[in-house]
Enzyme design. Structure first.
Site, PDB file in Angstrom:
ATOM      1  N   CYS A  39       0.071   0.079  -0.563  1.00 56.98           N
ATOM      2  CA  CYS A  39       1.421  -0.342  -0.190  1.00 56.98           C
ATOM      3  C   CYS A  39       2.471   0.209  -1.149  1.00 56.98           C
ATOM      4  O   CYS A  39       3.673   0.095  -0.908  1.00 56.98           O
ATOM      5  CB  CYS A  39       1.488  -1.868  -0.180  1.00 56.98           C
ATOM      6  SG  CYS A  39       1.114  -2.565  -1.795  1.00 56.98           S
ATOM      7  N   CYS A 108      -1.748  -8.070  -0.868  1.00 54.93           N
ATOM      8  CA  CYS A 108      -1.365  -8.329  -2.275  1.00 54.93           C
ATOM      9  C   CYS A 108      -2.504  -9.044  -3.004  1.00 54.93           C
ATOM     10  O   CYS A 108      -2.738  -8.815  -4.196  1.00 54.93           O
ATOM     11  CB  CYS A 108      -0.108  -9.212  -2.348  1.00 54.93           C
ATOM     12  SG  CYS A 108       1.340  -8.444  -1.628  1.00 54.93           S
TER      13      CYS A 108
END
Ligand code: ADP
Length: 442
Positions: A39, A108
């Site tokens: 990301c 995450c």
């Protein structure tokens, strides 16, 4: 508006995103990692551990709220836990503990778990490197962990060259677990035959063995093992011994251009070549190095004992005759002076073994070896009869106990030689069961 204000974030995630726990680098850490995820967010973890438990752990990230929440939760989950457990923390564990974040931010948690795992691996690698460094600091030979390694201290008047020489010798010898020497007072009593069969008995017991022939004037090991045509090669590491699988063999005989060549060397030259055999030969890791010494108590056995520093045991070979037996006393005294434990005396060529039935007939007066052993307070290992098959095996270059294993004489020889390895194995087991005593005694 913060992204964590959106739907799908638990209160815990929101709180940690706003005020992350354990945020910021550690000054003093044992493990560290930094990873940039697909990301584009980068996470960094630091940890310090004591006795394998995570003592402190922290992180930073350039990502937004979910990244801070996941990193924060990862640190909270592993504080005080074992480093292996921290390394095993999974994305799911973090997500479950947070109690909910939208699926598009779940990566995450994966980045946090991966970075933490990498920091744990870094901790392990640093530990392994640190161990190696502290080992090297304890001993300068670089190949052992012995606190009494002969190369760990430099002699007061030793030059750089002398110390380096000694260090290299120690580097080889520290990889050899035990050194045994085979001695005799006289020539022709079967000392080399016993040395070859002792080495073979150790191999048959599953040990890694080296056989070194330091009989410089009459090296007979190449003949006894059928290796007369072998020539020695050099490698970057040193002289490569003849490799017979579990046994490595080195003899001056391999270096002489012809079997008929005679070596005329005085003491210092003999010492130099024996040193070369110990220092420059690539013995590798050995359980036993068996050394076949020339007869008598001259320069060669003396050099061996001085260079090795601690020979673990001596086998003394004699024949039953009185004149040979007298020399045995000298060999025992020699060992005592040099602090070499006498494993025992072998009386060879004691009686005659019938080639048909194996029955042993006493042809000359036997028992001299046993009498001296009793007299001098050393063990008597046993009597080996004279057997034409022994001479035949020697002439054919075969180890008798392996090649004629089923004969009565081979069984006698094994009963004499096998207990040597068994005795050391028992010592090793005792030492393993009581490591403290072992340390104190070395
Ligand atoms: P050393 O090393 O003491 O000089 P060796 O081991 O070379 O003696 O043996 C001398 C000769 O005696 C060799 O030819 C060997 O084959 C022979 N020999 C040794 N032991 C016996 C034995 N028990 N029976 C028959 N021959 C033997």
């Amino acid at each position: 508006m913060e992204c964590t204000d959106r739907e799908g974030f638990s209160d815990t995630a929101r709180v940690l995103a706003a005020s992350p726990r354990n945020y910021g680098p550690l000054d003093d850490f044992d493990g560290h990692a930094r990873i940039t995820g697909p990301c584009g967010d980068t996470m960094e973890f630091w940890l310090s551990a004591r006795d394998g438990l995570v003592e402190r752990v922290s992180f930073t990230t350039d990502g937004c709220g979910p990244s801070r929440a996941c990193g924060s939760m990862a640190t909270a989950l592993v504080e005080g836990r074992r480093v292996e457990d921290a390394a095993a923390l999974a994305q799911r564990d973090i997500l479950d503990a947070l109690g909910g974040i939208p699926p598009e931010f779940e990566h995450c948690a994966l980045l946090a778990a991966d970075t933490l795992k990498a920091a744990c691996e870094d901790y392990r690698e640093r530990g392994a490197r640190g161990d190696a460094e502290s080992r090297a600091a304890r001993t300068s030979c670089g190949s052992c962990e012995k606190t009494d390694c002969p190369a760990s201290a430099r002699g007061e008047h030793e030059s750089d060259e002398e110390f380096e020489d000694r260090r290299q010798l120690a580097a080889r010898l520290c990889r050899i677990r035990r050194t045994l020497i085979v001695l005799s007072g006289k020539g022709g009593v079967g000392k080399s035959t016993v040395a070859v069969n002792l080495a073979t008995a150790l191999v048959l017991a599953g040990k890694q063995v080296g056989l070194l022939d330091v009989d410089i004037h009459g090296p007979s090991i190449p003949t006894l093992l059928g290796l007369e045509r072998e020539k020695i090669l050099n490698s970057e590491e040193g002289i490569v011994p003849i490799d017979l699988g579990l046994m490595k063999v080195m003899s001056l005989g391999f270096l002489l251009p012809s079997q008929d060549d005679a070596v005329i060397w005085r003491g210092p030259m003999k010492m130099a070549v024996i040193k070369q055999f110990l220092k420059d030969v690539v013995w590798g890791d050995l359980d036993y190095l068996v050394i076949d010494s020339p007869p008598g108590t001259g320069d060669e056995p003396l050099s061996v004992c001085q260079l090795i520093g601690r020979v673990d045991g001596a086998v003394i070979v004699t024949t039953p005759q009185k004149v040979a037996a007298v020399d045995v006393r000298k060999s025992v005294t020699f060992c005592r002076r040099l602090d070499v434990p006498v494993l025992g005396i072998v009386e060879n060529m004691s009686g005659f073994a019938c080639p048909k039935c194996g029955e042993v007939t006493p042809i000359l007066r036997a028992g001299g070896g046993r009498r001296i052993a009793e007299d001098m307070g050393v063990p008597f290992l046993g009597s080996i009869p004279m057997d034409p098959k022994v001479a035949e095996a020697c002439d054919d270059g075969r180890a008798f106990i392996a090649h004629y294993a089923e004969t009565a004489t081979a069984k006698i020889m094994r009963s004499i030689l096998e207990p040597i390895a068994a005795q050391y194995d028992a010592e090793d087991r005792t030492a393993a069961a009581h490591p403290q005593n072992d340390k104190e005694s070395t």
